[in-house]
Design a protein around this motif. Structure first.
Motif, mmCIF file in Angstrom:
data_model
loop_
_atom_site.group_PDB
_atom_site.id
_atom_site.type_symbol
_atom_site.label_atom_id
_atom_site.label_comp_id
_atom_site.label_asym_id
_atom_site.label_seq_id
_atom_site.Cartn_x
_atom_site.Cartn_y
_atom_site.Cartn_z
ATOM 1 N N MET A 75 -61.213 20.665 19.398
ATOM 2 C CA MET A 75 -60.308 21.132 20.453
ATOM 3 C C MET A 75 -60.074 20.041 21.490
ATOM 4 O O MET A 75 -58.973 19.929 22.043
ATOM 5 C CB MET A 75 -60.854 22.394 21.100
ATOM 6 N N ARG A 76 -61.077 19.244 21.752
ATOM 7 C CA ARG A 76 -60.871 18.108 22.652
ATOM 8 C C ARG A 76 -59.863 17.137 22.045
ATOM 9 O O ARG A 76 -58.965 16.636 22.738
ATOM 10 C CB ARG A 76 -62.193 17.394 22.942
ATOM 11 N N LEU A 77 -59.987 16.877 20.739
ATOM 12 C CA LEU A 77 -59.035 15.990 20.054
ATOM 13 C C LEU A 77 -57.611 16.506 20.209
ATOM 14 O O LEU A 77 -56.685 15.728 20.457
ATOM 15 C CB LEU A 77 -59.405 15.892 18.575
ATOM 16 N N ARG A 78 -57.431 17.796 20.065
ATOM 17 C CA ARG A 78 -56.080 18.358 20.132
ATOM 18 C C ARG A 78 -55.438 18.139 21.489
ATOM 19 O O ARG A 78 -54.212 18.087 21.602
ATOM 20 C CB ARG A 78 -56.123 19.850 19.796
ATOM 21 N N ASN A 79 -56.263 18.001 22.519
ATOM 22 C CA ASN A 79 -55.735 17.796 23.864
ATOM 23 C C ASN A 79 -55.522 16.333 24.222
ATOM 24 O O ASN A 79 -54.702 16.023 25.095
ATOM 25 C CB ASN A 79 -56.667 18.444 24.894
ATOM 26 N N MET A 80 -56.261 15.423 23.576
ATOM 27 C CA MET A 80 -56.220 14.035 24.034
ATOM 28 C C MET A 80 -55.806 13.028 22.956
ATOM 29 O O MET A 80 -55.820 11.825 23.210
ATOM 30 C CB MET A 80 -57.588 13.618 24.597
ATOM 31 N N PHE A 81 -55.402 13.477 21.773
ATOM 32 C CA PHE A 81 -55.115 12.526 20.703
ATOM 33 C C PHE A 81 -54.006 11.554 21.110
ATOM 34 O O PHE A 81 -53.116 11.870 21.888
ATOM 35 C CB PHE A 81 -54.741 13.253 19.415
ATOM 36 N N ASP A 82 -54.099 10.368 20.559
ATOM 37 C CA ASP A 82 -53.107 9.317 20.793
ATOM 38 C C ASP A 82 -53.278 8.324 19.649
ATOM 39 O O ASP A 82 -53.937 8.638 18.653
ATOM 40 C CB ASP A 82 -53.328 8.664 22.166
ATOM 41 N N ALA A 83 -52.736 7.141 19.800
ATOM 42 C CA ALA A 83 -52.797 6.140 18.727
ATOM 43 C C ALA A 83 -54.140 5.421 18.756
ATOM 44 O O ALA A 83 -54.222 4.211 18.991
ATOM 45 C CB ALA A 83 -51.644 5.154 18.874
ATOM 46 N N TYR A 84 -55.228 6.182 18.478
ATOM 47 C CA TYR A 84 -56.572 5.622 18.509
ATOM 48 C C TYR A 84 -56.973 5.079 17.148
ATOM 49 O O TYR A 84 -56.661 5.654 16.102
ATOM 50 C CB TYR A 84 -57.585 6.683 18.930
ATOM 51 N N ALA A 85 -57.727 3.984 17.186
ATOM 52 C CA ALA A 85 -58.222 3.353 15.967
ATOM 53 C C ALA A 85 -59.446 4.091 15.434
ATOM 54 O O ALA A 85 -60.140 4.814 16.148
ATOM 55 C CB ALA A 85 -58.585 1.900 16.242
ATOM 56 N N SER A 86 -59.727 3.875 14.160
ATOM 57 C CA SER A 86 -60.940 4.371 13.513
ATOM 58 C C SER A 86 -62.153 3.558 13.955
ATOM 59 O O SER A 86 -62.033 2.424 14.441
ATOM 60 C CB SER A 86 -60.775 4.262 12.001
ATOM 61 N N ASP A 87 -63.331 4.137 13.750
ATOM 62 C CA ASP A 87 -64.558 3.353 13.880
ATOM 63 C C ASP A 87 -64.771 2.544 12.612
ATOM 64 O O ASP A 87 -64.241 2.876 11.537
ATOM 65 C CB ASP A 87 -65.746 4.274 14.134
ATOM 66 N N SER A 88 -65.558 1.491 12.688
ATOM 67 C CA SER A 88 -65.701 0.558 11.568
ATOM 68 C C SER A 88 -66.435 1.185 10.382
ATOM 69 O O SER A 88 -66.112 0.896 9.224
ATOM 70 C CB SER A 88 -66.435 -0.706 12.017
ATOM 71 N N LEU A 89 -67.409 2.079 10.641
ATOM 72 C CA LEU A 89 -68.123 2.714 9.532
ATOM 73 C C LEU A 89 -67.179 3.578 8.709
ATOM 74 O O LEU A 89 -67.187 3.523 7.473
ATOM 75 C CB LEU A 89 -69.291 3.554 10.045
ATOM 76 N N LYS A 133 -73.219 4.713 3.004
ATOM 77 C CA LYS A 133 -72.364 3.568 2.730
ATOM 78 C C LYS A 133 -72.796 2.867 1.446
ATOM 79 O O LYS A 133 -73.898 2.324 1.365
ATOM 80 C CB LYS A 133 -72.415 2.573 3.904
ATOM 81 N N PRO A 134 -71.947 2.871 0.399
ATOM 82 C CA PRO A 134 -72.307 2.187 -0.842
ATOM 83 C C PRO A 134 -71.989 0.704 -0.752
ATOM 84 O O PRO A 134 -71.179 0.266 0.078
ATOM 85 C CB PRO A 134 -71.412 2.861 -1.882
ATOM 86 N N SER A 135 -72.623 -0.064 -1.603
ATOM 87 C CA SER A 135 -72.222 -1.468 -1.737
ATOM 88 C C SER A 135 -70.963 -1.504 -2.578
ATOM 89 O O SER A 135 -70.684 -0.580 -3.347
ATOM 90 C CB SER A 135 -73.320 -2.268 -2.421
ATOM 91 N N PRO A 136 -70.156 -2.579 -2.487
ATOM 92 C CA PRO A 136 -68.961 -2.668 -3.338
ATOM 93 C C PRO A 136 -69.285 -2.515 -4.815
ATOM 94 O O PRO A 136 -68.556 -1.882 -5.554
ATOM 95 C CB PRO A 136 -68.409 -4.055 -3.007
ATOM 96 N N ALA A 137 -70.419 -3.057 -5.253
ATOM 97 C CA ALA A 137 -70.773 -2.962 -6.667
ATOM 98 C C ALA A 137 -71.117 -1.531 -7.044
ATOM 99 O O ALA A 137 -70.710 -1.021 -8.090
ATOM 100 C CB ALA A 137 -71.945 -3.883 -6.980
ATOM 101 N N ALA A 138 -71.867 -0.846 -6.156
ATOM 102 C CA ALA A 138 -72.281 0.521 -6.460
ATOM 103 C C ALA A 138 -71.136 1.509 -6.363
ATOM 104 O O ALA A 138 -71.184 2.595 -6.920
ATOM 105 C CB ALA A 138 -73.402 0.947 -5.511
ATOM 106 N N SER A 139 -70.082 1.144 -5.642
ATOM 107 C CA SER A 139 -68.995 2.087 -5.411
ATOM 108 C C SER A 139 -68.131 2.293 -6.640
ATOM 109 O O SER A 139 -67.339 3.222 -6.693
ATOM 110 C CB SER A 139 -68.102 1.594 -4.259
ATOM 111 N N GLY A 140 -68.247 1.409 -7.625
ATOM 112 C CA GLY A 140 -67.461 1.562 -8.835
ATOM 113 C C GLY A 140 -66.043 1.027 -8.719
ATOM 114 O O GLY A 140 -65.211 1.267 -9.587
ATOM 115 N N VAL A 141 -65.720 0.344 -7.621
ATOM 116 C CA VAL A 141 -64.399 -0.236 -7.460
ATOM 117 C C VAL A 141 -64.512 -1.743 -7.527
ATOM 118 O O VAL A 141 -65.567 -2.327 -7.317
ATOM 119 C CB VAL A 141 -63.754 0.188 -6.116
ATOM 120 N N SER A 142 -63.405 -2.387 -7.832
ATOM 121 C CA SER A 142 -63.445 -3.824 -8.079
ATOM 122 C C SER A 142 -63.592 -4.635 -6.806
ATOM 123 O O SER A 142 -64.101 -5.746 -6.833
ATOM 124 C CB SER A 142 -62.166 -4.251 -8.818
#
Length: 375
Positions: A224-238, A13-22
């Motif tokens: 393969m587990r994902l293919r069987n159970m996917f739904d409208a799941y959120a991302s993890d914060s990282l 995980k970069p810092s905002p400054a190190a990431s090169g984006v504003s």
């Protein structure tokens, strides 16, 4: 041990400054739209868009590329859509749209391939004027200058082909807000992805008895587990943070440089003919995709030289492949080698050398093989 190829390790995980984006929002701002949601996977993101759309869709008929991933087709099936398909030409992977289907459909599924978008935007405009909703899969095109279709109602896809993250889905609604909330993070899936990254890190660092075979086993068990159970799941914060802090301008520059390096050395031969022999302005390639009359032999040869390759995609099986000759040719011959930001000119020189040697072992089929075959 692969010299080039293999899974990403988990991004640091970069810092905002190190990431090169504003700012942490700069990549999200580039995506545009009025509402953006980070999802567990690309298929979760597409399904989330369909859940939003289908509340007002009585026709529920989708027009999708025959050349696509099972990941793209599955959300439409889960949402109960009738599926129609269009063929794709092997030369530059240009969709072969049929304007006669417009009255039948309620959704156009759209995408570019490997960073390159050669679809007919006039056809997209016709669909929009006819009231057909457009969902663009941006998995391959998200970092290309023309890769975000602004005529679309939704853009959705995954960043997992671009960097080492556990949850890569993104869903963008271009006008208005999504009507439904996402489900919380699915913890078992997240654990599987992180375990896969941990094993891959051990392989790279040559720790203990870590192996690429174990990486593959963990990956496919989780997938393969994902293919069987996917739904409208959120991302993890990282994963969400890693996407938003991604130094994407550096990523674009490096991938373009690597792709151009191989083009400049022109090591191509009957066993490795480039699908996209020119790198247009603003294109950010996901891979260097190639055609071979004997893909299995080509991939095995490259692996022996330490170059990993991938096959995107086996046919999804939702139509008669004989009705789509362009797609049939692509599915039988295409494979891809990495040109991503992990690699240097020296690595690309190894790729060029291996591709060049490949030409001594694989000869053209009797009918000849070219990137325009089947077009």
């Amino acid at each position: 041990m692969l010299k080039v190829g293999g899974m990403f390790c988990l991004e640091k995980k970069p810092s905002p400054a190190a990431s090169g984006v504003s700012s942490p929002e700069s990549l999200a701002d580039r995506l545009g739209g009025e509402d953006r949601r980070f999802c567990m996977s690309g298929r979760c993101a597409i399904y989330y868009c369909l859940l939003d759309l289908m509340q007002g869709d009585a026709k529920k008929t989708a027009y999708l590329p025959a050349y696509t991933c099972e990941t793209v087709v599955a959300p439409y099936k889960k949402a109960g859509y009738r599926l129609l398909f269009y063929d794709v030409a092997p030369e530059n992977l240009v969709p072969r749209f049929d304007p006669n289907v417009i009255p039948e459909i309620s959704v156009l599924g759209l995408c570019g391939y490997y960073g390159f978008s050669f679809y007919d935007r006039d056809f997209v405009s016709q669909c929009v004027r006819a009231g057909v909703a457009v969902i663009q899969d941006i998995t391959h095109s998200v970092f290309s200058a023309d890769g975000i279709e602004t005529m679309a109602d939704y853009n959705a896809g995954s960043f997992r082909k671009w960097m080492g993250i556990a949850s890569g889905g993104i869903a963008v609604k271009r006008k208005g807000k999504f009507k439904l909330p996402l489900f919380p993070v699915e913890e078992e899936h997240l654990r599987g992805r992180l375990a896969c990254f941990a094993e891959r890190e051990r392989v790279v660092n040559r720790t203990g008895d870590a192996s690429e075979e174990r990486v593959e086993a963990i990956f496919w068990e989780t997938e393969m587990r994902l293919r069987n159970m996917f739904d409208a799941y959120a991302s993890d914060s990282l994963s969400e943070d890693l996407i938003q802090l991604c130094p994407w301008e550096d990523l674009v520059q490096k991938r373009r440089a690597n792709y151009q390096y191989i083009l400049s050395k022109a090591p191509f031969n009957p066993g490795a003919l480039p699908v996209f022999p020119e790198l247009g302005n603003g294109v950010c390639p996901s891979h260097l995709s190639l055609y071979s009359p004997d893909r299995d032999a080509a991939q095995e040869f490259l692996a022996q030289k330490g170059i990993g390759s991938t096959f995107y995609w086996p046919f999804h099986g939702e139509a008669n492949l004989n009705d789509f000759p362009g797609t049939r040719y692509i599915c039988d011959h295409i494979y891809s080698v990495p040109v991503d930001q992990r690699y240097t000119d020296r690595d690309m020189a190894l790729v060029c050398d291996a591709i060049g040697e490949l030409g001594k072992t694989i000869t053209p089929s009797p009918a000849g093989t070219s990137s325009s075959a089947g077009a």
